[in-house]
Write a protein that holds these residues in place. Structure first.
Motif, PDB file in Angstrom:
ATOM      1  N   UNK A   1     -11.243  -4.262  10.634  1.00 16.84           N
ATOM      2  CA  UNK A   1     -11.979  -3.100  11.142  1.00 16.84           C
ATOM      3  C   UNK A   1     -13.284  -2.937  10.378  1.00 16.84           C
ATOM      4  N   UNK A   2     -14.334  -2.649  11.109  1.00 14.77           N
ATOM      5  CA  UNK A   2     -15.623  -2.439  10.452  1.00 14.77           C
ATOM      6  C   UNK A   2     -16.258  -1.167  10.980  1.00 14.77           C
ATOM      7  N   UNK A   3     -17.015  -0.529  10.117  1.00 11.16           N
ATOM      8  CA  UNK A   3     -17.805   0.622  10.543  1.00 11.16           C
ATOM      9  C   UNK A   3     -19.205   0.436   9.988  1.00 11.16           C
ATOM     10  N   UNK A   4     -20.170   0.371  10.891  1.00 11.70           N
ATOM     11  CA  UNK A   4     -21.570   0.262  10.481  1.00 11.70           C
ATOM     12  C   UNK A   4     -22.231   1.561  10.889  1.00 11.70           C
ATOM     13  N   UNK A   5     -22.762   2.293   9.891  1.00  9.73           N
ATOM     14  CA  UNK A   5     -23.342   3.601  10.185  1.00  9.73           C
ATOM     15  C   UNK A   5     -24.666   3.740   9.447  1.00  9.73           C
ATOM     16  N   UNK A  27     -15.308  -2.382   0.767  1.00  6.11           N
ATOM     17  CA  UNK A  27     -14.406  -3.369   1.356  1.00  6.11           C
ATOM     18  C   UNK A  27     -12.993  -3.132   0.870  1.00  6.11           C
ATOM     19  N   UNK A  28     -12.054  -3.100   1.787  1.00  5.12           N
ATOM     20  CA  UNK A  28     -10.646  -3.056   1.391  1.00  5.12           C
ATOM     21  C   UNK A  28      -9.937  -4.246   2.022  1.00  5.12           C
ATOM     22  N   UNK A  29      -9.344  -5.072   1.181  1.00  3.47           N
ATOM     23  CA  UNK A  29      -8.545  -6.187   1.685  1.00  3.47           C
ATOM     24  C   UNK A  29      -9.307  -7.478   1.879  1.00  3.47           C
ATOM     25  N   UNK A  30     -10.585  -7.485   1.514  1.00  2.27           N
ATOM     26  CA  UNK A  30     -11.343  -8.713   1.621  1.00  2.27           C
ATOM     27  C   UNK A  30     -12.287  -8.784   0.445  1.00  2.27           C
ATOM     28  N   UNK A  57      -3.558  -2.288   7.629  1.00  2.76           N
ATOM     29  CA  UNK A  57      -2.199  -2.477   7.147  1.00  2.76           C
ATOM     30  C   UNK A  57      -2.109  -2.778   5.671  1.00  2.76           C
ATOM     31  N   UNK A  58      -3.262  -2.899   4.998  1.00  2.00           N
ATOM     32  CA  UNK A  58      -3.233  -3.077   3.558  1.00  2.00           C
ATOM     33  C   UNK A  58      -3.049  -4.511   3.106  1.00  2.00           C
ATOM     34  N   UNK A  59      -3.143  -5.452   4.026  1.00  2.00           N
ATOM     35  CA  UNK A  59      -3.034  -6.852   3.634  1.00  2.00           C
ATOM     36  C   UNK A  59      -4.316  -7.297   2.939  1.00  2.00           C
ATOM     37  N   UNK A 108       0.855  -1.176   0.000  1.00  2.00           N
ATOM     38  CA  UNK A 108       0.000   0.000   0.000  1.00  2.00           C
ATOM     39  C   UNK A 108       0.893   1.228   0.000  1.00  2.00           C
ATOM     40  N   UNK A 109       0.470   2.232  -0.742  1.00  2.00           N
ATOM     41  CA  UNK A 109       1.193   3.502  -0.673  1.00  2.00           C
ATOM     42  C   UNK A 109       1.110   4.017   0.754  1.00  2.00           C
TER      43      UNK A 109
END
Ligand SMILES: Nc1ncnc2c1ncn2[C@@H]1O[C@H](COP(=O)(O)OP(=O)(O)OP(=O)(O)O)[C@@H](O)[C@H]1O
Ligand SMILES: [Mg+2]
Ligand SMILES: [Zn+2]
Length: 468
Positions: free
Chosen positions: A308-312, A323-326, A357-359, A239-240
């Protein structure tokens, strides 16, 4: 030479069309057709001429077993399947500036201790490569360096007396075969260049390492056929803004493909990261809701990462799912099961999911950790920071056992975790005994209800359902 004729070649899939159009008929990509001169196809069929009879041999015949070439950079060797096989061709793809040249220069410097290594740069001037070598502290390594782009010259050199054992081509997109009119980097040139180079590498038993650029879509530029032509395909990712880099095997004719190698980009080059879990959990904060540590596996190695999740509440009619990384399909499945089977209302909420961490995580074993992060964010109840979570969720909300439970628990214990929320271990086939939990307390759950119940009552989350 076969007669050539202008055609339009898709730079994404290699498909050929007689006329230009905005969209490729074969793969549907837009603006991907470029006029190229392609060799006219050979006449249909074989005609009347007879071929030569081929001789078959037995599988057990004596084959020259040449040892793999080992770099002693453990993170690299593992991904390569325990070293590089002579005569094999490895394609290494990655985003611009991610560190491909750095990695290969370090790899060849190591290999040059025992093998003859050559590095052909078609992209950078010799001085630039020398400057990098100096910065990496490998300027004294006996690596032969050249700036060249003509495949004809390179093939002649590889076929010559003092041919190298290991050859790096940086990058395949800069190479050209002079019999083809198209510009370097086009599908025809990339394919033809690779073909010629691979042919000599196989014949002479040379390890050929090809650097490949990556398109915006994340695949190695040029036709997919490039990936079919080579023995091994590795992607170098990162990841940058993050220091670490991941080398991932996606194809390997001589080894497993699920291994990753983790590196850190430093001023003096890539450093191996031998304890990646510690790295990926480095920035973790205790007792925040919406985060959860997943005890994952990457190949043979356990790896802990924070999910990490955010439900809003969604301000829009159609809530967002990012989704990032999954895998987003997998997230849709988990939210649907939570909703349909456990009565957790998510339909009106935006859901964001991030693997810290961008994994990139691809295991279904992360399902339970994702569910825990979602429930934690939804209820505002933190997952205890001493706990790791793993398990696969089935469509009827059952929690399924996953492989390598013992290795996951061991890694968690090593990093100071005290509890694991996980499926009932598989007791039948293979591993008869329950996983040894080291110093961890095991909260085993059978059904997603059990996890939901943990979050409904804050005092529950600490101890529940079959805790040992
Ligand atoms: N002086 C330096 N100190 C620390 N890191 C550096 C330094 N110089 C370069 N780098 C790192 O090296 C990276 C570039 O590495 P490299 O040239 O090997 O990448 P590449 O993948 O080969 O790029 P390209 O696609 O341009 O060929 C930079 O993005 C930076 O992270
Ligand atoms: Mg480079
Ligand atoms: Zn196409």
């Amino acid at each position: 030479m076969a007669k050539s004729q202008a055609r339009y070649v898709c730079q994404e899939c290699g498909g050929v069309q007689p006329k230009w159009s905005g969209k490729c008929d074969a793969c549907g990509a837009w603006n991907s057709l470029i006029e190229e001169v392609v060799e006219k196809a050979a006449p249909k069929g074989l005609g009347g001429a007879k071929g030569r009879k081929i001789d078959f041999v037995s599988l057990s015949g004596s084959s020259k077993k040449s040892p793999r070439r080992v770099t002693n950079i453990a993170e690299f060797d593992r991904v390569a399947g325990g070293g590089l096989v002579p005569g094999s061709v490895v394609l290494i793809g990655g985003d611009p500036g991610i560190g491909k040249s750095t990695l290969l220069l370090q790899v060849t410097a190591k290999l040059s201790e025992n093998s003859r290594c050559a590095y052909v740069s078609g992209e950078e001037a010799l001085d630039q490569v020398r400057m990098r070598a100096q910065r990496l502290g490998v300027a004294e390594a006996p690596v032969q360096l050249a700036a060249a782009t003509s495949v004809r010259d390179i093939v002649t050199t590889m076929d010559g007396e003092d041919a190298p054992d290991v050859l790096v081509i940086d990058s395949i997109q800069t190479m050209y075969v002079d019999a083809i009119d198209s510009a370097p980097g086009t599908v025809s040139q990339v394919r033809a260049s690779a073909q010629e180079l691979i042919r000599v590498a196989k014949r002479r038993g040379i390890v050929l390492l090809l650097v490949g650029h990556v398109t915006k879509e994340g695949t190695i530029a040029g036709p997919r056929v490039l990936e079919h032509m080579v023995d091994t395909v590795l992607y170098f990712e990162g990841e940058r803004g993050h220091q670490f880099r991941i080398l991932r095997g996606v194809k390997n004719r001589f080894g497993p493909t699920d291994e990753i190698g983790v590196f850190e980009m430093t001023e003096i080059g890539l450093a191996e990261v031998t304890n990646p879990s510690a790295l990926f959990l480095g920035d973790r904060q205790d007792n925040v809701s919406g985060a959860c540590v997943f005890a994952g596996m990457e190949g043979t190695r356990p790896l802990l990462v924070e999910i990490q999740a955010l439900v809003a509440p969604s301000p829009y009619g159609t809530p967002r799912r990012a989704v990032i990384g999954w895998d987003s399909g997998r997230l849709a499945m988990v939210t649907a099961v939570l909703e349909a089977r456990c009565g957790v209302a998510l339909a009106g909420s935006d859901v964001f999911l991030n693997v810290a961490g961008g994994l990139k995580v691809s295991e279904p074993a992360a399902d339970l950790a994702v569910a825990a992060a979602l429930l934690s964010s939804l209820t505002g109840t933190p997952v205890p920071s001493n706990s790791v979570v793993f398990g696969e969720i089935g469509l009827s909300a059952e929690i399924r056992a996953v492989s390598h439970a013992e290795a996951r628990l061991k890694e968690a214990a090593k990093l100071g975790f005290e509890r694991a929320i996980m499926p009932e271990p598989r007791r039948s086939s293979g591993d008869k005994k329950a996983p040894r939990n080291g110093s961890l307390a095991l909260a085993t759950i059978k059904h997603l209800h059990d996890l939901v119940a943990m979050f409904q009552d804050e005092t529950n989350i600490g101890r529940k359902a079959g805790e040992a």
